[in-house]
Design a protein around this motif. Structure first.
Motif, PDB file in Angstrom:
ATOM      1  N   THR A 141     -21.679  54.693 -44.480  1.00  0.00           N
ATOM      2  CA  THR A 141     -21.435  53.803 -45.631  1.00  0.00           C
ATOM      3  C   THR A 141     -22.357  54.169 -46.780  1.00  0.00           C
ATOM      4  O   THR A 141     -21.976  54.124 -47.953  1.00  0.00           O
ATOM      5  CB  THR A 141     -21.633  52.335 -45.236  1.00  0.00           C
ATOM      6  N   ARG A 201     -20.906  57.067 -48.513  1.00  0.00           N
ATOM      7  CA  ARG A 201     -19.717  56.648 -49.263  1.00  0.00           C
ATOM      8  C   ARG A 201     -20.094  55.908 -50.539  1.00  0.00           C
ATOM      9  O   ARG A 201     -19.513  56.145 -51.612  1.00  0.00           O
ATOM     10  CB  ARG A 201     -18.835  55.770 -48.365  1.00  0.00           C
ATOM     11  N   SER A 208     -21.323  58.198 -53.306  1.00  0.00           N
ATOM     12  CA  SER A 208     -20.290  58.940 -54.042  1.00  0.00           C
ATOM     13  C   SER A 208     -19.423  58.027 -54.912  1.00  0.00           C
ATOM     14  O   SER A 208     -18.743  58.486 -55.820  1.00  0.00           O
ATOM     15  CB  SER A 208     -19.402  59.683 -53.042  1.00  0.00           C
ATOM     16  N   ASP A 209     -19.447  56.720 -54.614  1.00  0.00           N
ATOM     17  CA  ASP A 209     -18.637  55.761 -55.393  1.00  0.00           C
ATOM     18  C   ASP A 209     -19.518  54.551 -55.738  1.00  0.00           C
ATOM     19  O   ASP A 209     -19.516  53.541 -55.039  1.00  0.00           O
ATOM     20  CB  ASP A 209     -17.422  55.332 -54.574  1.00  0.00           C
TER      21      ASP A 209
END
Length: 506
Positions: free
Chosen positions: A36, A39, A42-43
């Motif tokens: 997580t 993730r 990256s976002d």
């Protein structure tokens, strides 16, 4: 963690920790998994910002009505209440149903926030020590206070310093008047020990009511003279704009709630005397001032000194005592000792009392009475002033204008009513006058009233002779008097000496 959504707080914490730690360590400290963490890296959009906006769950019931019908009403009548618009819509569209009320109210509130008229702005003020003191009156009828079982119709004069919150309250039995303001204000200033620079009132609108223009000007002049005596600058807020007096209007409510709480804790709203109730109010105000003691001490240092003496806090009028044994003043009849009939008296009129003067000589103090709400005359009567005449004319009691006020206690009045039911008018008046005379002569008013209450409970008439014996002074308290009679022969010797003296002179 598996099965749990990442919150905005966790993501912000992760992004902060990522600046000084590796992604796995930052993810562990933020309470999320390593995957997580990669993730989110990256976002970097917050989870809360990814949620689509919530749409309507049912059709808008006001879609075709609000702009066409509600907005014109709001535009033409800005003060119209939402509930009135709601009732009008139900009348026009019976199919709407009551469930739209809250929706309509929220929609109107939002429309007014965007398109409504400008509202008045309250400008908060900076209060400096020693600058402003405020006076106002507040009604106390809702507290249902009684004194000796009788409802007390009163209000409070309330004084407050804007900076420190020092308060003073004075029980006022009448309405808003100069004497109530003058007495309450001076009591507050002398209790405080200093004088503020400015004194503000609310224009005394109730005191001006029903006064002609000259009387209003006279009242204003007296208030201004009172302020000049203490070196204060008088000011008045705009009539009808209560928030200009906000430093005391809001404390009104706090003080009355404190009094209400104290009455509940006390367990009774009845007080034996007016003095006891005033002491009760003083204690509550004293506790409020104790909480602000530090600020009050700071403000006292900035107050101006008091003058050498108080100024007039009463009105003075002249009355003449009539053959009725009293005088009429402001629709109230007061009795005085009958020896004053025909004399002119100077009367100092206070809020709760009258002080009587014959010339410069003080005579006595009378409680102040007031006319009834219906406008009929009031009476302040002391039976001791007229009992000597009633003894000679007891039947005058039957149609006496102030008969009910003549009886000093309820027991006397109830006994007179019982006598009228069971005896003739002549007998009832004679016995009632005898009872009043006994209370006056023997100084046993309270004890006699208790005995009369017992007779009423036993449903028997009073025995005047027995009551006189009961309340007679004990024999041992009577002084012993020994009278020594002179020898009558001494008068013969005295006459002989006078004769010899006259012959020698011849």
């Amino acid at each position: 963690m598996p099965g749990r959504h990442v919150t905005d707080h966790q993501m912000r914490l992760f992004m902060t920790l990522k600046q000084t730690h590796s992604i796995p360590i930052a993810a562990a400290k933020a309470g999320i998994s390593q995957a997580t963490g990669y993730r989110l890296n990256s976002d970097p959009v917050l989870p809360g910002q990814k949620k689509p906006p919530r749409g309507r769950r049912r059709p808008d019931p006001l879609a075709e009505i609000f702009d066409a019908e509600v907005v014109p009403l709001l535009t033409s009548s800005p003060g119209l209440r939402p509930v009135a618009i709601f009732e009008e819509l139900l009348r026009r569209h019976p199919d709407l149903g009551p469930g739209i009320r809250r929706t309509l109210e929220r929609r109107i509130r939002a429309w007014r926030a965007e398109h409504g008229p400008e509202q008045e702005v309250i400008f908060r003020q900076i209060h400096t020590p020693g600058r402003m003191g405020l006076s106002d009156f507040t009604a106390m009828g809702k507290l249902c206070v009684t004194v000796a079982g009788q409802s007390l119709d009163h209000r409070l004069y309330h004084f407050r310093l804007a900076y420190s919150g020092f308060e003073h309250a004075h029980v006022v039995l009448g309405g808003e008047s100069y004497v109530a303001l003058a007495e309450g204000l001076q009591n507050a200033l002398w209790s405080l020990g200093g004088v503020p620079q400015e004194h503000r009132t609310d224009s005394l609108s109730a005191a001006f009511k029903n006064l002609d223009r000259s009387a209003q000007a006279d009242l204003t002049d007296r208030v201004d003279a009172l302020c000049r005596h203490y070196g204060m600058t008088p000011s008045r807020n705009t009539k009808g704009v209560a928030h200009e007096n906000g430093a005391i209007e809001s404390p009104h409510g706090h003080l009355k709630r404190a009094i209400e709480d104290a009455l509940i804790m006390r367990g009774s709203r009845d007080f034996e005397t007016l003095g006891a109730y005033r002491a009760f109010i003083d204690e509550i105000v004293g506790r409020i001032n104790a909480r602000n003691a530090k600020r009050i001490d700071i403000e006292r240092a900035s107050l101006k000194p008091l003058p050498d003496r108080r100024t007039t806090d009463h009105e003075e009028v002249t009355v003449r005592v009539t053959s009725s044994g009293g005088f009429l003043l402001r629709k109230v009849f007061y009795t005085v000792p009958s020896r004053l009939i025909g004399h002119q008296l100077r009367v100092r009129l206070y809020d709760d009392r009258l002080e009587l003067f014959l010339g410069a000589t003080f005579l006595q103090t009378l409680p102040r009475g007031r006319a009834t709400p219906s406008g009929s005359h009031g009476h302040v009567v002391n039976y001791r002033h007229v009992i000597h005449s009633l003894r000679r004319k007891p039947m005058a009691l039957m149609g006496l204008v102030y008969r009910d006020q003549l009886f000093p206690r309820r027991a006397f009045r109830d006994m007179f009513a019982a006598l009228l039911e069971q005896t003739s008018e002549k007998t009832a008046c004679r016995m009632a006058v005898d009872l009043l005379a006994l209370a006056h002569d023997r100084g046993c008013e309270a004890e006699l009233a208790a005995q009369l209450d017992e007779d009423l409970r036993q449903r028997r008439l009073p025995d005047i002779q027995a009551l006189r014996a009961l309340f007679a002074p004990p024999p041992e308290t009577l002084p012993g008097i020994s009278v020594q009679l002179a020898d009558l022969s001494s008068y013969d010797r005295l006459v002989g000496d006078v004769t010899i003296t006259e012959e020698a002179a011849a």
